[in-house]
Write a protein that holds these residues in place. Structure first.
Motif, PDB file in Angstrom:
ATOM      1  N   THR A 265       0.862  -1.169   0.000  1.00  0.00           N
ATOM      2  CA  THR A 265       0.000   0.000   0.000  1.00  0.00           C
ATOM      3  C   THR A 265       0.908   1.231   0.000  1.00  0.00           C
ATOM      4  OG1 THR A 265      -0.007   0.103   2.404  1.00  0.00           O
ATOM      5  CG2 THR A 265      -1.777  -1.192   1.350  1.00  0.00           C
ATOM      6  N   LEU A 266       0.307   2.388  -0.204  1.00  0.00           N
ATOM      7  CA  LEU A 266       1.081   3.631  -0.072  1.00  0.00           C
ATOM      8  C   LEU A 266       1.712   3.698   1.314  1.00  0.00           C
ATOM      9  CD1 LEU A 266      -1.346   6.219  -1.697  1.00  0.00           C
ATOM     10  CD2 LEU A 266       0.922   5.612  -2.549  1.00  0.00           C
ATOM     11  N   GLU A 267       0.942   3.326   2.323  1.00  0.00           N
ATOM     12  CA  GLU A 267       1.418   3.389   3.706  1.00  0.00           C
ATOM     13  C   GLU A 267       2.618   2.472   3.922  1.00  0.00           C
ATOM     14  OE1 GLU A 267      -1.802   2.779   2.888  1.00  0.00           O
ATOM     15  OE2 GLU A 267      -2.959   4.392   3.793  1.00  0.00           O
ATOM     16  N   LYS A 268       2.538   1.252   3.362  1.00  0.00           N
ATOM     17  CA  LYS A 268       3.616   0.279   3.561  1.00  0.00           C
ATOM     18  C   LYS A 268       4.909   0.762   2.908  1.00  0.00           C
ATOM     19  CE  LYS A 268       5.446  -3.636   4.778  1.00  0.00           C
ATOM     20  NZ  LYS A 268       5.735  -3.923   6.179  1.00  0.00           N
ATOM     21  N   LEU A 269       4.843   1.226   1.671  1.00  0.00           N
ATOM     22  CA  LEU A 269       6.045   1.712   1.007  1.00  0.00           C
ATOM     23  C   LEU A 269       6.591   2.940   1.726  1.00  0.00           C
ATOM     24  CD1 LEU A 269       8.147   1.426  -1.188  1.00  0.00           C
ATOM     25  CD2 LEU A 269       6.637   2.724  -2.709  1.00  0.00           C
ATOM     26  N   ALA A 270       5.716   3.795   2.183  1.00  0.00           N
ATOM     27  CA  ALA A 270       6.152   4.980   2.929  1.00  0.00           C
ATOM     28  C   ALA A 270       6.891   4.563   4.197  1.00  0.00           C
ATOM     29  CB  ALA A 270       4.952   5.859   3.279  1.00  0.00           C
ATOM     30  N   GLU A 271       6.341   3.594   4.909  1.00  0.00           N
ATOM     31  CA  GLU A 271       6.967   3.114   6.143  1.00  0.00           C
ATOM     32  C   GLU A 271       8.337   2.505   5.850  1.00  0.00           C
ATOM     33  OE1 GLU A 271       6.250  -0.766   8.902  1.00  0.00           O
ATOM     34  OE2 GLU A 271       4.469   0.411   8.428  1.00  0.00           O
ATOM     35  N   LEU A 272       8.418   1.659   4.828  1.00  0.00           N
ATOM     36  CA  LEU A 272       9.681   0.996   4.485  1.00  0.00           C
ATOM     37  C   LEU A 272      10.766   1.981   4.061  1.00  0.00           C
ATOM     38  CD1 LEU A 272       8.312  -2.053   2.461  1.00  0.00           C
ATOM     39  CD2 LEU A 272       9.425  -2.132   4.706  1.00  0.00           C
ATOM     40  N   SER A 273      10.359   3.051   3.389  1.00  0.00           N
ATOM     41  CA  SER A 273      11.334   3.996   2.829  1.00  0.00           C
ATOM     42  C   SER A 273      11.513   5.257   3.672  1.00  0.00           C
ATOM     43  CB  SER A 273      10.921   4.383   1.406  1.00  0.00           C
ATOM     44  OG  SER A 273       9.673   5.028   1.406  1.00  0.00           O
ATOM     45  N   ASP A 274      10.992   5.226   4.890  1.00  0.00           N
ATOM     46  CA  ASP A 274      11.098   6.404   5.777  1.00  0.00           C
ATOM     47  C   ASP A 274      10.551   7.665   5.112  1.00  0.00           C
ATOM     48  OD1 ASP A 274      12.312   4.910   7.850  1.00  0.00           O
ATOM     49  OD2 ASP A 274      14.280   5.158   6.913  1.00  0.00           O
TER      50      ASP A 274
ATOM     51  N   SER B 178       6.686   9.763   3.868  1.00  0.00           N
ATOM     52  CA  SER B 178       5.276   9.908   4.251  1.00  0.00           C
ATOM     53  C   SER B 178       4.415   9.340   3.127  1.00  0.00           C
ATOM     54  CB  SER B 178       4.934  11.381   4.487  1.00  0.00           C
ATOM     55  OG  SER B 178       4.999  12.093   3.270  1.00  0.00           O
ATOM     56  N   LYS B 179       3.204   8.972   3.483  1.00  0.00           N
ATOM     57  CA  LYS B 179       2.249   8.485   2.490  1.00  0.00           C
ATOM     58  C   LYS B 179       2.028   9.546   1.416  1.00  0.00           C
ATOM     59  CE  LYS B 179      -2.605   7.174   2.142  1.00  0.00           C
ATOM     60  NZ  LYS B 179      -3.855   6.989   2.881  1.00  0.00           N
ATOM     61  N   SER B 180       1.940  10.799   1.843  1.00  0.00           N
ATOM     62  CA  SER B 180       1.689  11.881   0.884  1.00  0.00           C
ATOM     63  C   SER B 180       2.876  12.058  -0.082  1.00  0.00           C
ATOM     64  CB  SER B 180       1.373  13.190   1.601  1.00  0.00           C
ATOM     65  OG  SER B 180       2.452  13.611   2.398  1.00  0.00           O
ATOM     66  N   TYR B 181       4.108  11.810   0.402  1.00  0.00           N
ATOM     67  CA  TYR B 181       5.282  11.932  -0.477  1.00  0.00           C
ATOM     68  C   TYR B 181       5.223  10.851  -1.567  1.00  0.00           C
ATOM     69  CZ  TYR B 181      10.118  12.359  -2.023  1.00  0.00           C
ATOM     70  OH  TYR B 181      11.248  12.546  -2.786  1.00  0.00           O
ATOM     71  N   ILE B 182       4.907   9.619  -1.173  1.00  0.00           N
ATOM     72  CA  ILE B 182       4.809   8.534  -2.153  1.00  0.00           C
ATOM     73  C   ILE B 182       3.678   8.836  -3.136  1.00  0.00           C
ATOM     74  CG2 ILE B 182       4.392   6.052  -2.498  1.00  0.00           C
ATOM     75  CD1 ILE B 182       7.054   6.636  -1.063  1.00  0.00           C
TER      76      ILE B 182
ATOM     77  N   ILE C 276      13.320   3.901  -1.786  1.00  0.00           N
ATOM     78  CA  ILE C 276      12.152   3.365  -2.491  1.00  0.00           C
ATOM     79  C   ILE C 276      12.598   2.283  -3.477  1.00  0.00           C
ATOM     80  CG2 ILE C 276      10.361   3.932  -4.199  1.00  0.00           C
ATOM     81  CD1 ILE C 276      10.158   6.697  -2.693  1.00  0.00           C
ATOM     82  N   ALA C 277      13.631   2.584  -4.265  1.00  0.00           N
ATOM     83  CA  ALA C 277      14.151   1.610  -5.230  1.00  0.00           C
ATOM     84  C   ALA C 277      14.574   0.331  -4.517  1.00  0.00           C
ATOM     85  CB  ALA C 277      15.321   2.210  -6.008  1.00  0.00           C
ATOM     86  N   HIS C 278      15.265   0.475  -3.402  1.00  0.00           N
ATOM     87  CA  HIS C 278      15.726  -0.688  -2.640  1.00  0.00           C
ATOM     88  C   HIS C 278      14.550  -1.581  -2.240  1.00  0.00           C
ATOM     89  CE1 HIS C 278      17.798  -3.148   0.302  1.00  0.00           C
ATOM     90  NE2 HIS C 278      16.860  -2.810   1.180  1.00  0.00           N
ATOM     91  N   HIS C 279      13.514  -0.993  -1.703  1.00  0.00           N
ATOM     92  CA  HIS C 279      12.372  -1.778  -1.231  1.00  0.00           C
ATOM     93  C   HIS C 279      11.500  -2.297  -2.367  1.00  0.00           C
ATOM     94  CE1 HIS C 279      13.217  -1.466   2.984  1.00  0.00           C
ATOM     95  NE2 HIS C 279      13.492  -0.182   2.801  1.00  0.00           N
ATOM     96  N   LEU C 280      11.616  -1.710  -3.540  1.00  0.00           N
ATOM     97  CA  LEU C 280      10.890  -2.217  -4.700  1.00  0.00           C
ATOM     98  C   LEU C 280      11.721  -3.216  -5.496  1.00  0.00           C
ATOM     99  CD1 LEU C 280       9.099   1.041  -5.908  1.00  0.00           C
ATOM    100  CD2 LEU C 280       8.120  -0.882  -4.612  1.00  0.00           C
TER     101      LEU C 280
END
Length: 109
Positions: free
Chosen positions: A20-29, A31-35, A54-58
């Motif tokens: 989710t937006l929230e999960k990627l935001a959490e993983l990449s330090d 905010s949801k709004s930034y993603i 973000i690239a790392h977690h994707l």
């Protein structure tokens, strides 16, 4: 609202990972709004540090994310990320990985 190649790639990869937006935001330090903004707008200068996380977690390289001409495929980016990780491994671990690959090659014969 202007979508970018960067935003489309992030959304596609995020969806494929089931994040989710929230999960990627959490993983990449982030905010949801930034993603969300990366996916849906054209931010003037996205943070290299955030894009790297973000690239790392994707599971891709930052080069893949920012390549607007799509000359780098997801597979190329995934392989490049793996090889960079491999290069940092100790010799014993590299030998084990090479042995496993050799075993897989024997199965194809």
């Amino acid at each position: 609202m202007t979508k970018t190649a960067l935003g489309a790639k992030i959304r596609d990869l995020r969806d494929k990972k089931g994040y989710t937006l929230e999960k990627l935001a959490e993983l990449s330090d982030s905010s949801k709004s930034y993603i969300w903004e990366l996916e849906n707008k054209a931010p003037p200068r996205p943070s290299a540090e955030k894009l790297s996380k973000i690239a790392h977690h994707l599971g891709v390289t930052i080069e893949y994310l920012i390549d607007e001409e799509a000359s780098i495929t997801v597979e190329d980016a995934t392989d490049a990320k793996f090889y960079r990780k491999y290069q940092q491994m100790d010799d014993k671990t590299k030998a084990k990985i090479r042995s496993m690959v050799d075993l897989w090659d024997e199965d194809d014969d």
